[in-house]
Scaffold this motif. Structure first.
Motif, PDB file in Angstrom:
ATOM      1  N   ASP A   1       0.781  -0.993  -0.035  1.00 37.20           N
ATOM      2  CA  ASP A   1       0.213  -0.805  -0.285  1.00 37.20           C
ATOM      3  C   ASP A   1       0.885   1.258   0.136  1.00 37.20           C
ATOM      4  O   ASP A   1      -0.011   2.454  -0.332  1.00 37.20           O
ATOM      5  CB  ASP A   1      -0.261  -0.182   1.091  1.00 37.20           C
ATOM      6  N   SER A   2       2.322   1.121   0.457  1.00 40.45           N
ATOM      7  CA  SER A   2       2.873   2.017   0.515  1.00 40.45           C
ATOM      8  C   SER A   2       3.916   2.202  -1.102  1.00 40.45           C
ATOM      9  O   SER A   2       4.742   2.900  -0.754  1.00 40.45           O
ATOM     10  CB  SER A   2       3.704   2.529   1.579  1.00 40.45           C
ATOM     11  N   GLY A   3       3.689   1.480  -1.564  1.00 39.09           N
ATOM     12  CA  GLY A   3       4.676   1.133  -2.322  1.00 39.09           C
ATOM     13  C   GLY A   3       5.770   0.435  -2.492  1.00 39.09           C
ATOM     14  O   GLY A   3       7.091   0.800  -2.571  1.00 39.09           O
ATOM     15  N   PHE A   4       6.481  -0.161  -1.287  1.00 41.00           N
ATOM     16  CA  PHE A   4       7.164  -1.298  -0.276  1.00 41.00           C
ATOM     17  C   PHE A   4       8.569  -0.306   0.074  1.00 41.00           C
ATOM     18  O   PHE A   4       9.475  -0.399  -0.043  1.00 41.00           O
ATOM     19  CB  PHE A   4       8.013  -1.955  -1.354  1.00 41.00           C
ATOM     20  N   SER A   5       8.090   1.167   0.267  1.00 40.21           N
ATOM     21  CA  SER A   5       8.922   2.305   0.792  1.00 40.21           C
ATOM     22  C   SER A   5       9.741   1.395   2.574  1.00 40.21           C
ATOM     23  O   SER A   5       8.854   0.541   2.598  1.00 40.21           O
ATOM     24  CB  SER A   5       8.278   3.250   1.474  1.00 40.21           C
ATOM     25  N   LEU A   6      10.786   2.362   2.184  1.00 43.40           N
ATOM     26  CA  LEU A   6      11.643   2.503   3.752  1.00 43.40           C
ATOM     27  C   LEU A   6      11.210   1.244   5.139  1.00 43.40           C
ATOM     28  O   LEU A   6      10.347   2.871   4.845  1.00 43.40           O
ATOM     29  CB  LEU A   6      12.844   2.548   3.622  1.00 43.40           C
ATOM     30  N   PRO A   7      11.045   0.307   5.306  1.00 41.85           N
ATOM     31  CA  PRO A   7       9.348   0.362   6.808  1.00 41.85           C
ATOM     32  C   PRO A   7      10.523   1.689   8.099  1.00 41.85           C
ATOM     33  O   PRO A   7      11.762   2.447   7.788  1.00 41.85           O
ATOM     34  CB  PRO A   7       9.591  -1.322   7.499  1.00 41.85           C
TER      35      PRO A   7
ATOM     36  N   ASN B   1      19.270  -2.319  -4.437  1.00 33.85           N
ATOM     37  CA  ASN B   1      18.129  -0.869  -4.268  1.00 33.85           C
ATOM     38  C   ASN B   1      19.016  -0.903  -6.174  1.00 33.85           C
ATOM     39  O   ASN B   1      20.383  -0.255  -6.041  1.00 33.85           O
ATOM     40  CB  ASN B   1      19.165   0.597  -3.414  1.00 33.85           C
ATOM     41  N   PRO B   2      17.947   0.030  -6.898  1.00 33.36           N
ATOM     42  CA  PRO B   2      16.666  -0.830  -6.992  1.00 33.36           C
ATOM     43  C   PRO B   2      16.019  -2.111  -6.304  1.00 33.36           C
ATOM     44  O   PRO B   2      16.962  -2.839  -6.947  1.00 33.36           O
ATOM     45  CB  PRO B   2      15.881  -0.609  -8.359  1.00 33.36           C
ATOM     46  N   ASN B   3      14.686  -2.093  -6.100  1.00 39.16           N
ATOM     47  CA  ASN B   3      14.811  -3.582  -5.249  1.00 39.16           C
ATOM     48  C   ASN B   3      14.289  -4.840  -6.098  1.00 39.16           C
ATOM     49  O   ASN B   3      13.462  -4.411  -7.048  1.00 39.16           O
ATOM     50  CB  ASN B   3      14.026  -3.652  -4.124  1.00 39.16           C
ATOM     51  N   ASN B   4      14.461  -6.257  -5.797  1.00 41.94           N
ATOM     52  CA  ASN B   4      14.037  -7.174  -6.434  1.00 41.94           C
ATOM     53  C   ASN B   4      13.651  -7.704  -5.812  1.00 41.94           C
ATOM     54  O   ASN B   4      14.168  -7.806  -4.284  1.00 41.94           O
ATOM     55  CB  ASN B   4      15.249  -7.496  -7.004  1.00 41.94           C
ATOM     56  N   PRO B   5      11.840  -7.655  -4.858  1.00 42.93           N
ATOM     57  CA  PRO B   5      11.386  -7.987  -5.944  1.00 42.93           C
ATOM     58  C   PRO B   5      10.260  -6.921  -7.174  1.00 42.93           C
ATOM     59  O   PRO B   5       9.543  -6.516  -7.658  1.00 42.93           O
ATOM     60  CB  PRO B   5      10.232  -9.137  -5.787  1.00 42.93           C
ATOM     61  N   THR B   6      10.071  -5.471  -5.835  1.00 41.70           N
ATOM     62  CA  THR B   6       9.236  -4.528  -5.505  1.00 41.70           C
ATOM     63  C   THR B   6       9.338  -3.527  -6.916  1.00 41.70           C
ATOM     64  O   THR B   6       8.085  -3.158  -6.957  1.00 41.70           O
ATOM     65  CB  THR B   6       9.216  -3.801  -4.376  1.00 41.70           C
ATOM     66  N   GLY B   7      10.742  -3.869  -7.699  1.00 41.61           N
ATOM     67  CA  GLY B   7      11.675  -2.542  -7.707  1.00 41.61           C
ATOM     68  C   GLY B   7      11.379  -0.426  -7.711  1.00 41.61           C
ATOM     69  O   GLY B   7      11.858   0.301  -8.415  1.00 41.61           O
ATOM     70  N   TYR B   8      10.769  -1.015  -5.963  1.00 42.35           N
ATOM     71  CA  TYR B   8      11.000   0.338  -5.354  1.00 42.35           C
ATOM     72  C   TYR B   8      12.403   0.789  -5.291  1.00 42.35           C
ATOM     73  O   TYR B   8      13.446   0.003  -5.578  1.00 42.35           O
ATOM     74  CB  TYR B   8      11.126   0.109  -4.072  1.00 42.35           C
ATOM     75  N   LEU B   9      12.747   2.563  -5.821  1.00 40.41           N
ATOM     76  CA  LEU B   9      13.953   3.085  -5.830  1.00 40.41           C
ATOM     77  C   LEU B   9      13.989   3.535  -4.623  1.00 40.41           C
ATOM     78  O   LEU B   9      13.012   4.728  -3.929  1.00 40.41           O
ATOM     79  CB  LEU B   9      13.821   3.659  -6.786  1.00 40.41           C
ATOM     80  N   TYR B  10      15.385   3.273  -3.463  1.00 40.47           N
ATOM     81  CA  TYR B  10      14.920   3.836  -2.266  1.00 40.47           C
ATOM     82  C   TYR B  10      15.663   5.417  -1.805  1.00 40.47           C
ATOM     83  O   TYR B  10      16.616   6.158  -3.293  1.00 40.47           O
ATOM     84  CB  TYR B  10      15.840   3.562  -1.613  1.00 40.47           C
TER      85      TYR B  10
ATOM     86  N   VAL C   1      -7.398  -5.789  -8.859  1.00 37.16           N
ATOM     87  CA  VAL C   1      -5.736  -5.766  -9.064  1.00 37.16           C
ATOM     88  C   VAL C   1      -5.159  -4.767  -8.986  1.00 37.16           C
ATOM     89  O   VAL C   1      -5.629  -3.767  -9.221  1.00 37.16           O
ATOM     90  CB  VAL C   1      -5.647  -6.549 -10.206  1.00 37.16           C
ATOM     91  N   PHE C   2      -3.522  -4.771  -7.909  1.00 34.13           N
ATOM     92  CA  PHE C   2      -3.610  -3.979  -7.737  1.00 34.13           C
ATOM     93  C   PHE C   2      -1.909  -3.441  -7.732  1.00 34.13           C
ATOM     94  O   PHE C   2      -1.742  -4.782  -7.242  1.00 34.13           O
ATOM     95  CB  PHE C   2      -3.584  -3.819  -5.983  1.00 34.13           C
ATOM     96  N   CYS C   3      -1.621  -2.912  -8.578  1.00 36.71           N
ATOM     97  CA  CYS C   3      -0.105  -3.123  -8.547  1.00 36.71           C
ATOM     98  C   CYS C   3       1.011  -1.357  -8.161  1.00 36.71           C
ATOM     99  O   CYS C   3       0.137  -0.317  -8.778  1.00 36.71           O
ATOM    100  CB  CYS C   3       0.092  -3.225  -9.764  1.00 36.71           C
ATOM    101  N   PRO C   4       1.659  -0.851  -7.958  1.00 40.47           N
ATOM    102  CA  PRO C   4       2.381   0.027  -7.163  1.00 40.47           C
ATOM    103  C   PRO C   4       2.779   0.367  -8.895  1.00 40.47           C
ATOM    104  O   PRO C   4       3.737  -0.585  -9.312  1.00 40.47           O
ATOM    105  CB  PRO C   4       2.731   0.069  -5.989  1.00 40.47           C
ATOM    106  N   ASN C   5       3.595   2.124  -8.830  1.00 45.50           N
ATOM    107  CA  ASN C   5       4.359   2.159 -10.023  1.00 45.50           C
ATOM    108  C   ASN C   5       6.090   2.002  -9.365  1.00 45.50           C
ATOM    109  O   ASN C   5       5.491   2.685  -8.793  1.00 45.50           O
ATOM    110  CB  ASN C   5       3.851   3.551 -10.305  1.00 45.50           C
ATOM    111  N   PRO C   6       6.549   0.946 -10.357  1.00 47.58           N
ATOM    112  CA  PRO C   6       7.730   1.522  -9.506  1.00 47.58           C
ATOM    113  C   PRO C   6       8.966   2.657  -9.811  1.00 47.58           C
ATOM    114  O   PRO C   6       8.899   2.260 -11.003  1.00 47.58           O
ATOM    115  CB  PRO C   6       8.617  -0.294  -9.475  1.00 47.58           C
ATOM    116  N   GLY C   7       9.835   2.461  -9.024  1.00 47.56           N
ATOM    117  CA  GLY C   7      10.967   3.366  -9.484  1.00 47.56           C
ATOM    118  C   GLY C   7      11.854   3.144 -10.646  1.00 47.56           C
ATOM    119  O   GLY C   7      12.688   3.900 -10.991  1.00 47.56           O
ATOM    120  N   GLY C   8      12.444   1.633 -10.145  1.00 46.67           N
ATOM    121  CA  GLY C   8      13.428   0.996 -11.558  1.00 46.67           C
ATOM    122  C   GLY C   8      13.482  -0.379 -11.236  1.00 46.67           C
ATOM    123  O   GLY C   8      12.266  -1.126 -10.708  1.00 46.67           O
TER     124      GLY C   8
END
Length: 400
Positions: free
Chosen positions: A145-151, A171-180, A312-319
């Motif tokens: 729900d937060s796009g897998f941001s850092l806890p 970073n960028p993250n596998n599996p989420t694509g999140y860019l710190y 379906v819900f999918c956040p938009n990854p940065g990387g």
């Protein structure tokens, strides 16, 4: 009969590859499968890298230095210093793929039974590497729900004990694509300094950052020099997964010497892989610009298509080139197997990775899947159509 070791029994199987027998059977039945389950890009390897292999002219296929050839390490130093890492040749240890870099780092930095904190979901093989090193992964949950941001850093502090030795990020993250973001890394820096922890930074997807967003490495953070261990690979950067060349980078001289002993024990990284990878450093920027443009378009096709499917819900990854999507299903493992065993649309189906394999917390990710946008956009559109049709008839569908 002789008994297996406890470690052999405890070693986890790959959640990414465990569905392969079902895919093989589906292919025998004539189904076309869209492979979104694994990070094997269809992007062509740079020609300069392939030509280096074609032009190899050595007469003896010899060992190389355990730390890697001097010429390759020098080229790597130039590459990283263009990125602002401010390293020397003697900070670089060449490894047999990024996987070996991670296992050497774990063995050199942590004693058996000590702990490493990793935000989850995380690259599934971290569990296997930790098992090999006899260390303990302490997962910390990030949320879709937060796009897998850092806890929150406070949640990290709650996990730290006298056995905690390191924190690891991808970073960028596998599996989420999140860019710190830089602010998140600054928080990790302060935490590592406060508790005297190593910070492992898996940077396999460094080149793939989208929407003009900045890539920040812990190597860019002043004051953390003795704590940072960068883990890298040519596999994704140059679409050269089979080259099996990676590296470990640290400015911590004691750690480097310890890591080198593990490298000496396995003798050396491959000669031909280093020859190709050395040439690859001269890949023109235009290659990466074109690849980033293509991956951005693929990401947009996949993310927009997923979010248009009911439930379906999918956040938009940065990387990177992965997404984790939440589906209206009861069990991701059962659904992904059912897609291969029991479903087809116009004789086509989709292979995905159940997200449960990327979590250590039991029960987490049960309705999530990881998809890799490593196929062309037309194939992604076909895969999305298959997935939408499958969800409409899946017996284990839940309410959106």
């Amino acid at each position: 009969m002789p008994q297996l070791s406890e470690k052999g029994i405890r070693m986890p199987a790959s959640p990414i590859r465990k569905l392969t027998p079902f895919a093989d059977q589906a292919k025998k039945e004539g189904k076309k499968i869209y492979h979104l389950n694994i990070g094997q890009p269809d992007i062509e390897t740079p020609e300069i890298m392939l030509n280096a292999l074609k032009n190899i002219d050595f007469k003896v296929w010899a060992y190389t230095p355990s730390e890697g050839t001097a010429s390759y390490r020098n080229k790597l130093m130039q590459y990283y210093n263009k990125l602002g890492y401010d390293i020397t040749v003697n900070d670089i240890l060449v490894t047999n793929g990024g996987s070996e870099a991670i296992t050497i780092a774990m063995q050199a930095c942590l004693n058996p039974g000590e702990e490493i904190i990793i935000p989850e979901p995380f690259y599934a093989n971290y569990n296997g590497f930790a098992c090999s090193a006899d260390i303990v992964v302490k997962p910390i949950m990030s949320y879709i729900d937060s796009g897998f941001s850092l806890p929150p850093i406070g949640e990290f502090e709650k996990l730290i004990t006298d056995k905690t030795k390191a924190i690891a990020i991808c970073n960028p993250n596998n599996p989420t694509g999140y860019l710190y973001a830089r602010e998140e890394l600054e928080q990790l820096k302060e935490l590592c300094l406060k508790h005297d922890l190593y910070l492992f930074s898996d940077e396999a997807y460094r080149e793939f950052c989208y929407d003009g967003r900045e890539f920040v490495s812990p190597m860019h953070l002043a004051g953390l020099e003795e704590h940072v261990v960068v883990l890298d690979t040519v596999s994704k950067r140059y679409s050269a997964c089979g080259a099996r060349i990676g590296c470990l980078i640290t400015k911590n001289k004691e750690l480097y010497q310890a890591a080198l002993k593990f490298a000496q024990a396995r003798l050396s990284p491959s000669l031909e892989g280093q020859i190709a990878s050395e040439a690859a450093v001269d890949t023109p920027d235009s290659y990466f610009l074109a690849v980033t443009e293509e991956y951005t378009a693929r990401r947009d096709t996949l993310v927009n298509g997923l979010n248009q499917i009911e439930g379906v819900f999918c956040p938009n990854p940065g990387g990177a080139f992965y997404v984790v999507a939440k589906l209206p299903i009861d069990n991701a493992d059962a659904f992904c197997q059912w897609m291969l065993e029991s479903f087809s649309y116009e004789n086509e189906t989709v292979m995905m990775a159940p997200a449960t394999g990327f979590y250590s917390t039991p029960g987490a990710g049960v309705n999530e899947v990881r998809l890799a946008y490593v196929l062309n956009r037309d194939d992604l559109k076909r895969a999305l159509r298959c997935l939408e049709e499958a969800l409409s008839v899946y017996p284990g569908r839940t309410q959106a």
